[in-house]
Structures are given as structure tokens and as C-alpha cells.
Design a protein around this motif. Structure first.
Motif, PDB file in Angstrom:
ATOM      1  N   VAL A  36       0.834  -1.171  -0.085  1.00 32.88           N
ATOM      2  CA  VAL A  36      -0.059   0.055   0.018  1.00 32.88           C
ATOM      3  C   VAL A  36       0.902   1.287   0.005  1.00 32.88           C
ATOM      4  O   VAL A  36       0.486   2.002  -0.687  1.00 32.88           O
ATOM      5  N   ILE A  37       2.131   1.316   0.772  1.00 34.09           N
ATOM      6  CA  ILE A  37       2.826   2.374   0.951  1.00 34.09           C
ATOM      7  C   ILE A  37       3.601   2.612  -0.784  1.00 34.09           C
ATOM      8  O   ILE A  37       3.540   3.719  -0.789  1.00 34.09           O
ATOM      9  N   VAL A  38       3.958   1.378  -1.462  1.00 39.98           N
ATOM     10  CA  VAL A  38       4.465   1.385  -2.684  1.00 39.98           C
ATOM     11  C   VAL A  38       3.438   2.263  -3.490  1.00 39.98           C
ATOM     12  O   VAL A  38       4.068   3.005  -4.252  1.00 39.98           O
ATOM     13  N   GLN A  39       2.373   1.846  -3.504  1.00 37.50           N
ATOM     14  CA  GLN A  39       1.397   2.129  -4.156  1.00 37.50           C
ATOM     15  C   GLN A  39       0.916   3.837  -3.821  1.00 37.50           C
ATOM     16  O   GLN A  39       0.960   4.819  -4.744  1.00 37.50           O
ATOM     17  N   ASP A  40       1.051   4.074  -2.789  1.00 40.99           N
ATOM     18  CA  ASP A  40       0.728   5.384  -2.219  1.00 40.99           C
ATOM     19  C   ASP A  40       2.268   6.402  -2.746  1.00 40.99           C
ATOM     20  O   ASP A  40       1.697   7.664  -3.291  1.00 40.99           O
ATOM     21  N   ILE A  41       3.127   5.981  -2.776  1.00 44.01           N
ATOM     22  CA  ILE A  41       4.247   6.648  -3.176  1.00 44.01           C
ATOM     23  C   ILE A  41       4.396   6.971  -4.793  1.00 44.01           C
ATOM     24  O   ILE A  41       4.560   8.107  -5.083  1.00 44.01           O
ATOM     25  N   ALA A  42       3.890   6.021  -5.346  1.00 42.91           N
ATOM     26  CA  ALA A  42       3.606   6.110  -6.834  1.00 42.91           C
ATOM     27  C   ALA A  42       2.409   7.185  -7.316  1.00 42.91           C
ATOM     28  O   ALA A  42       2.690   8.217  -8.033  1.00 42.91           O
ATOM     29  N   LEU A  43       1.435   7.179  -6.373  1.00 46.54           N
ATOM     30  CA  LEU A  43       0.376   8.230  -6.540  1.00 46.54           C
ATOM     31  C   LEU A  43       1.030   9.506  -6.121  1.00 46.54           C
ATOM     32  O   LEU A  43       0.718  10.726  -6.987  1.00 46.54           O
ATOM     33  N   LEU A  44       1.809   9.671  -5.128  1.00 49.62           N
ATOM     34  CA  LEU A  44       2.161  11.021  -4.544  1.00 49.62           C
ATOM     35  C   LEU A  44       3.172  11.617  -5.845  1.00 49.62           C
ATOM     36  O   LEU A  44       3.279  12.594  -6.104  1.00 49.62           O
ATOM     37  N   ARG A  45       3.956  10.558  -6.405  1.00 48.15           N
ATOM     38  CA  ARG A  45       4.817  10.961  -7.417  1.00 48.15           C
ATOM     39  C   ARG A  45       4.283  11.574  -8.710  1.00 48.15           C
ATOM     40  O   ARG A  45       4.712  12.671  -9.200  1.00 48.15           O
ATOM     41  N   GLN A  47       1.453  13.100  -8.425  1.00 47.78           N
ATOM     42  CA  GLN A  47       0.971  14.458  -8.037  1.00 47.78           C
ATOM     43  C   GLN A  47       2.159  15.400  -8.017  1.00 47.78           C
ATOM     44  O   GLN A  47       1.751  16.461  -7.321  1.00 47.78           O
ATOM     45  N   ASP A  48       3.089  15.101  -8.701  1.00 49.91           N
ATOM     46  CA  ASP A  48       4.673  15.885  -8.610  1.00 49.91           C
ATOM     47  C   ASP A  48       5.187  16.187  -7.274  1.00 49.91           C
ATOM     48  O   ASP A  48       5.839  16.963  -7.154  1.00 49.91           O
ATOM     49  N   HIS A  49       4.878  15.208  -6.467  1.00 49.09           N
ATOM     50  CA  HIS A  49       5.821  15.227  -5.356  1.00 49.09           C
ATOM     51  C   HIS A  49       7.215  14.448  -5.617  1.00 49.09           C
ATOM     52  O   HIS A  49       7.069  13.472  -6.122  1.00 49.09           O
ATOM     53  N   GLU A  50       8.269  15.284  -5.402  1.00 47.91           N
ATOM     54  CA  GLU A  50       9.526  14.608  -5.676  1.00 47.91           C
ATOM     55  C   GLU A  50      10.053  13.700  -4.528  1.00 47.91           C
ATOM     56  O   GLU A  50      10.455  14.163  -3.446  1.00 47.91           O
ATOM     57  N   ILE A  51       9.856  12.274  -4.747  1.00 46.08           N
ATOM     58  CA  ILE A  51      10.064  11.418  -3.447  1.00 46.08           C
ATOM     59  C   ILE A  51      11.290  10.411  -4.117  1.00 46.08           C
ATOM     60  O   ILE A  51      11.027  10.057  -5.454  1.00 46.08           O
ATOM     61  N   LEU A  52      12.538  10.439  -3.523  1.00 42.51           N
ATOM     62  CA  LEU A  52      13.487   9.519  -3.885  1.00 42.51           C
ATOM     63  C   LEU A  52      13.715   8.366  -3.237  1.00 42.51           C
ATOM     64  O   LEU A  52      13.283   8.329  -2.035  1.00 42.51           O
ATOM     65  N   SER A  53      13.747   7.245  -3.990  1.00 44.95           N
ATOM     66  CA  SER A  53      13.830   5.839  -3.510  1.00 44.95           C
ATOM     67  C   SER A  53      15.513   5.684  -2.957  1.00 44.95           C
ATOM     68  O   SER A  53      16.089   5.576  -4.351  1.00 44.95           O
ATOM     69  N   THR A  61      12.619  15.148  -1.788  1.00 41.81           N
ATOM     70  CA  THR A  61      13.351  16.093  -2.140  1.00 41.81           C
ATOM     71  C   THR A  61      12.773  17.382  -2.813  1.00 41.81           C
ATOM     72  O   THR A  61      11.349  17.493  -2.574  1.00 41.81           O
ATOM     73  N   GLY A  62      13.697  18.385  -3.174  1.00 41.53           N
ATOM     74  CA  GLY A  62      12.643  19.506  -3.640  1.00 41.53           C
ATOM     75  C   GLY A  62      12.367  20.407  -2.490  1.00 41.53           C
ATOM     76  O   GLY A  62      12.913  20.354  -1.380  1.00 41.53           O
ATOM     77  N   GLU A  63      11.622  21.559  -2.827  1.00 42.02           N
ATOM     78  CA  GLU A  63      11.361  22.509  -1.803  1.00 42.02           C
ATOM     79  C   GLU A  63      10.308  22.006  -0.929  1.00 42.02           C
ATOM     80  O   GLU A  63       9.302  21.369  -1.381  1.00 42.02           O
ATOM     81  N   LYS A  64      10.607  22.293   0.357  1.00 42.33           N
ATOM     82  CA  LYS A  64       9.664  21.585   1.405  1.00 42.33           C
ATOM     83  C   LYS A  64       8.806  22.801   1.671  1.00 42.33           C
ATOM     84  O   LYS A  64       9.221  24.150   1.516  1.00 42.33           O
ATOM     85  N   LYS A  65       7.426  22.354   1.643  1.00 45.90           N
ATOM     86  CA  LYS A  65       6.429  23.462   2.043  1.00 45.90           C
ATOM     87  C   LYS A  65       5.635  23.169   3.520  1.00 45.90           C
ATOM     88  O   LYS A  65       5.783  21.959   3.986  1.00 45.90           O
ATOM     89  N   ILE A  66       5.203  24.334   3.973  1.00 46.10           N
ATOM     90  CA  ILE A  66       4.496  24.226   5.395  1.00 46.10           C
ATOM     91  C   ILE A  66       3.062  24.424   5.054  1.00 46.10           C
ATOM     92  O   ILE A  66       2.924  25.501   4.068  1.00 46.10           O
ATOM     93  N   SER A  67       2.196  24.060   5.701  1.00 43.72           N
ATOM     94  CA  SER A  67       0.962  24.240   5.388  1.00 43.72           C
ATOM     95  C   SER A  67       0.092  24.810   6.800  1.00 43.72           C
ATOM     96  O   SER A  67       0.599  24.312   7.820  1.00 43.72           O
TER      97      SER A  67
END
Length: 188
Positions: A36-45, A47-53, A61-67
Motif C-alpha cells: 500500500v505504501i509503494v502504491q501511495d508513493i507512486a500516486l504521490l509522485r 501528483q508531482d511530489h519529488e520522492i527519492l527511493s 526532495t525539492g522545496e519543502k512546504k509548510i501548510s
């Protein structure tokens, strides 16, 4: 916890961690399988989230954002002004949601980060003959706004206040969204 909430939690954990987090570790914390985590990471990528394995786990990676969540109120005519205020000061309007006493929380993703995004959003509303979500709660609604720093979020909050858009939370609302912020400032 639904899938969207779980993926938001993954992004939060990755952004707050100074070390890579393994799929097994994330799965244990979120009480799901590693797949499920692997699938979630794929979906997040997607959505343009820069996630490095890495061999140690996942890194954001990339710019961190605070909300921060803002409760706002305004008329239909002021939607464009409110959204421009947020994006012009470096904010990204992630979503809009309302707290309805009967239906609970009703949310929609927006991902508005520029004046062009605002123009497209307003055009889609007009062409779709749709009403704004805020209209079911007497114009009160919430936005999750992200920015590269707390300083920019503070600036946006101040500008929303100055413009009369910021609204006070009521006793019946489920969460004091600013409680975490207040507690963190008290610790300083």
C-alpha cells in the motif's frame, strides 16, 4: 484513515524527517501493508511530489512546504480577490472545505498557485454552472494553504485579517486548526 489522508500523512512524515523512511517503517506507523505504501508513493509522485527511493528508504526532495488552515468568509464577488491575495504572497491554495453541522466535512482539492490557476478555476465554475462550496455554510469555508516558510504563512494570515476575510472559529467546529501553531509559539 482514507487513502488521501494517509498520503498526506506520508508527505508530512517525509518532510519532517531528516533521514530516509523505509516502506516497512511507514507501513507499520500507518497500519497498512508495505505494498500500500509503494502504491501511495507512486500516486504521490504522479501528483508531482519529488520522492527519492534509496536503499535506506524514501526521501522527500525539492522545496519543502509548510501548510496552515485558514477559516475565511466572503461573498462570491470576493473569491478572486481572496485567492489572488494568497497566491500573490507566495501561497498555494491546496483545497477548500466546509464544516457542515449535518454532512460533516466536505472537501475539494484546488491546487491553485498562480493567477492563471485562479482564472481557470473561475472559468470552470462559470462554464460548469456550479456554485461555490462555501455557499452551503453561509460563506464560511476553510483553505489549506502551503508556502515555503512560516514567515510567508504569517504574512498571508495577516493580509487575510486586514482584508476582513479571516473568520473566528466557533465552539461547535471540530478542530482548532491554529492550536498547534499557538502551542509551538508558546514553546519558543
Amino acid at each position: 484513515m482514507n487513502g488521501r489522508e494517509r498520503r498526506n500523512k506520508i508527505i508530512q512524515m517525509l518532510s519532517e524527517s531528516s533521514e530516509a523512511l523505509s516502506g516497512k517503517e511507514l507501513a507499520g506507523i500507518l497500519d497498512v501493508s508495505r505494498q500500500v505504501i509503494v502504491q501511495d508513493i507512486a500516486l504521490l509522485r504522479a501528483q508531482d511530489h519529488e520522492i527519492l527511493s534509496t536503499n535506506q528508504g524514501y526521501l522527500l526532495t525539492g522545496e519543502k512546504k509548510i501548510s496552515r488552515v485558514f477559516k475565511v468568509v466572503h461573498s462570491d464577488k470576493e473569491v478572486e480577490e481572496e485567492l489572488k491575495l494568497i497566491v500573490d504572497y507566495g501561497g498555494h491554495v491546496e483545497d477548500v472545505f466546509v464544516y457542515h453541522k449535518i454532512y460533516g466535512i466536505v472537501r475539494a482539492d484546488l491546487h491553485i498557485a498562480s493567477r492563471n490557476d485562479i482564472k481557470e478555476f473561475l472559468g470552470d465554475l462559470k462554464n460548469g454552472h456550479s456554485a461555490l462550496l462555501k455557499n452551503i455554510t453561509s460563506n464560511y469555508h476553510y483553505h489549506t494553504v502551503s508556502a515555503p516558510s512560516e514567515k510567508l504563512l504569517d504574512l498571508i494570515q495577516g493580509k487575510l485579517q486586514e482584508s476582513g476575510f479571516l473568520a473566528e472559529l466557533k465552539d461547535y467546529e471540530p478542530i482548532n486548526f491554529w492550536e498547534k501553531e499557538t502551542k509551538e509559539k508558546d514553546k519558543e
